[in-house]
Scaffold this motif. Sequence first.
Motif, PDB file in Angstrom:
ATOM      1  N   GLU A 144      29.914  37.186  44.052  1.00  0.00           N
ATOM      2  CA  GLU A 144      31.003  38.104  43.721  1.00  0.00           C
ATOM      3  C   GLU A 144      31.900  37.508  42.638  1.00  0.00           C
ATOM      4  O   GLU A 144      32.298  38.208  41.689  1.00  0.00           O
ATOM      5  CB  GLU A 144      31.828  38.404  44.971  1.00  0.00           C
ATOM      6  N   ALA A 145      32.235  36.233  42.778  1.00  0.00           N
ATOM      7  CA  ALA A 145      33.106  35.587  41.796  1.00  0.00           C
ATOM      8  C   ALA A 145      32.446  35.513  40.430  1.00  0.00           C
ATOM      9  O   ALA A 145      33.090  35.733  39.403  1.00  0.00           O
ATOM     10  CB  ALA A 145      33.465  34.176  42.286  1.00  0.00           C
ATOM     11  N   ALA A 146      31.147  35.199  40.414  1.00  0.00           N
ATOM     12  CA  ALA A 146      30.432  35.097  39.145  1.00  0.00           C
ATOM     13  C   ALA A 146      30.370  36.446  38.441  1.00  0.00           C
ATOM     14  O   ALA A 146      30.584  36.542  37.226  1.00  0.00           O
ATOM     15  CB  ALA A 146      29.023  34.552  39.383  1.00  0.00           C
ATOM     16  N   LEU A 147      30.086  37.500  39.187  1.00  0.00           N
ATOM     17  CA  LEU A 147      30.029  38.843  38.599  1.00  0.00           C
ATOM     18  C   LEU A 147      31.381  39.258  38.038  1.00  0.00           C
ATOM     19  O   LEU A 147      31.468  39.852  36.959  1.00  0.00           O
ATOM     20  CB  LEU A 147      29.562  39.861  39.654  1.00  0.00           C
ATOM     21  N   ASN A 148      32.436  38.926  38.752  1.00  0.00           N
ATOM     22  CA  ASN A 148      33.780  39.250  38.292  1.00  0.00           C
ATOM     23  C   ASN A 148      34.115  38.509  37.005  1.00  0.00           C
ATOM     24  O   ASN A 148      34.694  39.074  36.068  1.00  0.00           O
ATOM     25  CB  ASN A 148      34.799  38.886  39.378  1.00  0.00           C
ATOM     26  N   TRP A 149      33.716  37.234  36.927  1.00  0.00           N
ATOM     27  CA  TRP A 149      33.997  36.433  35.740  1.00  0.00           C
ATOM     28  C   TRP A 149      33.236  36.957  34.529  1.00  0.00           C
ATOM     29  O   TRP A 149      33.786  37.065  33.431  1.00  0.00           O
ATOM     30  CB  TRP A 149      33.630  34.980  36.037  1.00  0.00           C
ATOM     31  N   VAL A 150      31.990  37.318  34.722  1.00  0.00           N
ATOM     32  CA  VAL A 150      31.184  37.871  33.638  1.00  0.00           C
ATOM     33  C   VAL A 150      31.806  39.171  33.126  1.00  0.00           C
ATOM     34  O   VAL A 150      31.888  39.419  31.915  1.00  0.00           O
ATOM     35  CB  VAL A 150      29.733  38.120  34.096  1.00  0.00           C
TER      36      VAL A 150
END
Length: 219
Positions: A122-128
């Motif tokens: 979830e965090a990675a998708l948000n950062w991207v």
Amino acid sequence: MNRRPTLLAALTLTAAAALTLSACGGGDSDGDKSNDKIAGADTGTKKSASPTPSPVDSSNRPKLTLPPDLKLTFETPKTGDEVEDAVLADSAERMRAVDAAITGTDPEGEALAYYNTGKAREAALNWVQQFKDADASLTGEVRYYDRNVTLKNKTTALLTFCADESKGFSKDKKTGKADKTPVTKNSYVLYNTRLERNSEGTWQTSQIISTRGAAQCQP
């Protein structure tokens, strides 16, 4: 790669926001939380006995490439332990996968989904998505070092490592101009991560906490 002050300001974030949201509810700091731990982590350095891994089918793994102006270097020679080496390898692919999604070499985020699970995904998708919204990408070089694995059991591992982001920058997609900023103690980041081995034998990152400016990562 987290050292992108101007970009982060444009996104109304601080440098602490990069890839740090975790299942523990923690985040990056400016060096005032160097003792942050992932839930379930040991405070000692003793490693448990290494379980025997089952064969992993590498043919199903996503193909990962990065643009020529972006280089990630992962220090730490092979440990000689097959399981620990697999954890190190999949963690490195996780970091590469996030940057591949940001830079457009993996626009669908296939590798990002493959190497992340749970709150880390979830965090990675948000950062991207934040980079996409800012029409920004990445350039330069990031070095990962002091990578240490602790095996908890056959399917769970803890991994800590440092990142030198002093030569890594955001860049404007339209102009191609890198946003170069001065090197400070916050150019160095300590990561505490938790990985889970899935049914296919891949060590997916499930939790990640980082501490920017951590003393143990300073040159």
